[in-house]
Design a protein around this motif. Structure first.
Motif, PDB file in Angstrom:
ATOM      1  N   LYS A   1       0.844  -1.188   0.106  1.00 13.04           N
ATOM      2  CA  LYS A   1       0.069  -0.048   0.180  1.00 13.04           C
ATOM      3  C   LYS A   1       0.867   1.063  -0.228  1.00 13.04           C
ATOM      4  CE  LYS A   1      -3.873  -2.364   2.086  1.00 13.04           C
ATOM      5  NZ  LYS A   1      -4.862  -2.305   3.190  1.00 13.04           N
ATOM      6  N   VAL A   2       1.975   1.333   0.887  1.00 13.53           N
ATOM      7  CA  VAL A   2       2.943   2.144   0.643  1.00 13.53           C
ATOM      8  C   VAL A   2       3.534   2.663  -0.527  1.00 13.53           C
ATOM      9  CG1 VAL A   2       4.929   3.369   1.603  1.00 13.53           C
ATOM     10  CG2 VAL A   2       3.607   2.374   3.234  1.00 13.53           C
ATOM     11  N   LEU A   3       3.782   1.538  -1.408  1.00 16.16           N
ATOM     12  CA  LEU A   3       4.418   1.673  -2.567  1.00 16.16           C
ATOM     13  C   LEU A   3       3.306   1.973  -3.817  1.00 16.16           C
ATOM     14  CD1 LEU A   3       6.613  -1.507  -2.741  1.00 16.16           C
ATOM     15  CD2 LEU A   3       7.355   0.977  -2.285  1.00 16.16           C
ATOM     16  N   GLU A   4       2.206   1.581  -3.441  1.00 17.06           N
ATOM     17  CA  GLU A   4       1.069   2.090  -4.513  1.00 17.06           C
ATOM     18  C   GLU A   4       0.818   3.408  -4.223  1.00 17.06           C
ATOM     19  OE1 GLU A   4      -3.591   1.378  -5.026  1.00 17.06           O
ATOM     20  OE2 GLU A   4      -2.563   0.107  -3.627  1.00 17.06           O
ATOM     21  N   GLN A   5       0.744   4.219  -3.193  1.00 10.12           N
ATOM     22  CA  GLN A   5       0.529   5.458  -2.658  1.00 10.12           C
ATOM     23  C   GLN A   5       1.636   6.303  -3.127  1.00 10.12           C
ATOM     24  OE1 GLN A   5      -2.561   6.912  -1.420  1.00 10.12           O
ATOM     25  NE2 GLN A   5      -3.342   5.035  -1.880  1.00 10.12           N
ATOM     26  N   THR A   6       2.697   5.827  -3.126  1.00  6.72           N
ATOM     27  CA  THR A   6       4.079   6.827  -3.618  1.00  6.72           C
ATOM     28  C   THR A   6       4.464   6.601  -4.978  1.00  6.72           C
ATOM     29  OG1 THR A   6       5.508   5.069  -2.454  1.00  6.72           O
ATOM     30  CG2 THR A   6       4.870   6.810  -1.337  1.00  6.72           C
TER      31      THR A   6
ATOM     32  N   VAL B   1      -2.652  12.580   8.942  1.00  7.73           N
ATOM     33  CA  VAL B   1      -1.731  11.667   9.227  1.00  7.73           C
ATOM     34  C   VAL B   1      -2.898  10.325   9.253  1.00  7.73           C
ATOM     35  CG1 VAL B   1      -0.411  10.430  11.013  1.00  7.73           C
ATOM     36  CG2 VAL B   1      -0.050  12.859  10.153  1.00  7.73           C
ATOM     37  N   SER B   2      -3.958  10.853  10.222  1.00  3.24           N
ATOM     38  CA  SER B   2      -5.135   9.880  10.478  1.00  3.24           C
ATOM     39  C   SER B   2      -5.650   9.165   8.980  1.00  3.24           C
ATOM     40  CB  SER B   2      -6.326  10.264  11.208  1.00  3.24           C
ATOM     41  OG  SER B   2      -5.658  10.656  12.646  1.00  3.24           O
ATOM     42  N   ARG B   3      -5.870  10.039   8.183  1.00  5.93           N
ATOM     43  CA  ARG B   3      -6.364   9.764   6.731  1.00  5.93           C
ATOM     44  C   ARG B   3      -5.587   8.889   6.083  1.00  5.93           C
ATOM     45  NH1 ARG B   3      -8.737  15.466   4.521  1.00  5.93           N
ATOM     46  NH2 ARG B   3     -10.415  15.516   5.786  1.00  5.93           N
ATOM     47  N   LYS B   4      -4.003   9.015   6.230  1.00  8.37           N
ATOM     48  CA  LYS B   4      -3.127   8.416   5.632  1.00  8.37           C
ATOM     49  C   LYS B   4      -3.174   6.950   6.288  1.00  8.37           C
ATOM     50  CE  LYS B   4      -1.058  10.773   2.370  1.00  8.37           C
ATOM     51  NZ  LYS B   4      -1.002  10.466   0.996  1.00  8.37           N
TER      52      LYS B   4
END
Length: 477
Positions: A324-329, A469-472
């Motif tokens: 998910k981190v890689l997808e979002q970045t 941050v909560s949304r992230k």
């Protein structure tokens, strides 16, 4: 274009309209739009001249044309339709309409309602989220343009009660919805200057020209996480322990049982010395067994005994959120291309390690913080006292592909050398606690996430995480 339609524009849709207006947007300029989440809502809230200058650096012509483009988008005709208030609506003593106690969550547009019926996490899609907030606003605005805090809470609690899968991961479960709805009302009230209710409340609660005092923390403010401690050792016994530790450090193969025992016996005294101002350089010279990743994680586990096997936990948690981190970045920083090249050229069995390193490196990008405040290429003294991770190889692609050596420095002092970027991140994180360092503002979101969700450390006095941050975090779990 009407206000709601403008605010619904995604970044890509906005870029398309900018290009259609005759502005030649370069790839670098488009990347700035994406990295800073410049969408229709951002335009509607208002960009400053400095913001526009940043988006179109070095071109007055593009800046002027973009200003004209924005003005044309925001030429909005607002129509206020007054409808009779239903008789069942309660009135406050001042005559102000109140939400009924039996207020029901309205139906949403078909495409969003179908997603909600299928229990899809619409809160992770900004467009769906805007639609939900808009519909809630329209339903509440029939009764009042100035809901109380209790009424905001009433509505968002009912929303979460009806669709529990929309609940925030962080905090009370509805904080991001609460703030989004509150901002929506504030934004919608701006053009309604002729509305009697708006005028009444502007007179009552209008901004006063008062200055609020702002406290500022010094660069190296300490994180006070230790309770007052009772010392069971004195200077003489500590000196004896330190001599044994240094003797073990000189050996090719130290006796780890002795090292663990003496580090434990000197722990309380060491924390007192650091709290009283012992420098990083003096600490590392006196206690050299802190100069490894294992030594730093062991020390953090002495500070927080609830933490076990920190290195293993760190890597497992990063792997869990990696996809998910890689997808979002993806595409949000130039170094992403180096990661993609390393991944394309790797063997299948190495792919997971490459993703782990990329996740560790991209965490600041995910939280919209600058990666060069977190990790840098090349060994040089940082211009700040905070922990820094430095890659000893001058090649990002190699850093993703293999376990390149890294050095962790605090206050320009080398603390330890690590055999990979993931160990460098773990070591740097530990030093914040060991040397009692406050999180820098430029990395606060990333470090708070690593503390609370990766290491799972709770500190007395921890503040709620910011809404952004909560949304992230909602996107990750």
């Amino acid at each position: 274009m009407e206000g709601p339609a403008l605010r619904a524009l995604s970044t890509e849709e906005l870029l398309e309209k900018v290009i259609q207006s005759g502005i030649d947007v370069s790839e670098e300029e488009a990347k700035r739009f994406r990295e800073n989440e410049v969408d229709g809502e951002t335009i509607d809230c208002g960009l400053t001249e400095n913001m526009i200058a940043f988006l179109f650096q070095g071109s007055f012509k593009k800046q002027l044309k973009f200003n004209q483009f924005v003005n044309s988008l925001k030429e909005t005709v607002f129509t206020l339709t007054l409808e009779p208030v239903p008789p069942e609506v309660q009135q406050s003593p001042s005559g102000r309409s109140r939400l009924p106690t039996n207020f029901e969550i309205p139906s949403f547009p078909v495409n969003v309602q179908n997603k909600l019926n299928n229990k899809e996490p619409c809160h992770r899609n900004s467009k769906d989220r805007h639609v939900i907030v808009r519909v809630l606003y329209e339903a509440m605005a029939q009764f009042t343009m100035y809901p109380t805090n209790a009424e905001y809470v009433q509505v968002v609690k009912r929303l979460i009660g009806k669709y529990p899968f929309l609940k925030d991961i962080e905090g009370n479960g509805y904080q991001t919805w609460h703030m989004s709805l509150k901002r929506k009302f504030k934004m919608e009230r701006v053009p309604l200057v002729q509305c009697d209710e708006v005028q009444q409340f502007k007179r009552k609660f209008g901004h006063q020209n008062s200055k609020k005092s702002c406290g500022s923390a010094s660069v190296a403010t300490k994180r006070q996480h230790m309770e007052p401690i009772a010392l069971a050792e004195d200077a003489t016994s500590i000196d004896a322990h330190v001599k044994i530790l240094n003797s073990q450090y000189q050996k090719m193969i130290p006796d780890h049982a002795i090292v663990r025992d003496r580090m434990q016996q000197t722990f309380v005294w060491r924390q007192k010395e650091i709290a009283e101002g012992m420098s990083v350089e003096e600490t590392m010279k006196k206690y050299p067994f802190l100069s490894t990743t294992n030594g730093l994680t062991d020390e953090l586990e002495r500070i927080h005994p609830e933490v076990k096997n920190l290195s293993k936990k760190f890597k497992e948690e990063l792997k869990f959120i990696s996809a998910k981190v890689l997808e979002q970045t993806r595409g949000k920083a130039s170094i992403f291309a180096h990661y993609q090249d390393a991944k394309d050229e790797s063997l299948t069995e190495n792919a997971q390690d490459i993703d782990l390193r990329a996740t560790a490196i991209f965490m600041p990008i995910f939280f919209k913080e600058k990666i060069n405040h977190f990790i840098t290429l090349g060994e040089q003294d940082p211009k700040h006292p905070y922990p820094s991770i430095q890659l000893l190889e001058g090649d990002w692609k190699k850093a993703f592909a293999t376990r390149v050596p890294t050095v962790v420095k605090v206050d320009s002092v080398e603390v330890c050398r690590c055999s990979g970027i993931e160990d460098g991140v773990i070591s740097a994180f530990c030093t914040y606690f060991i040397f009692n360092i406050q999180y820098p503002h430029c990395l606060k979101n990333t470090l708070n996430f690593l503390q609370r969700y990766i290491a799972k450390i709770s500190l007395e006095g921890d503040q709620p995480l910011p809404i952004t941050v909560s949304r992230k975090i909602n996107l990750l779990y």
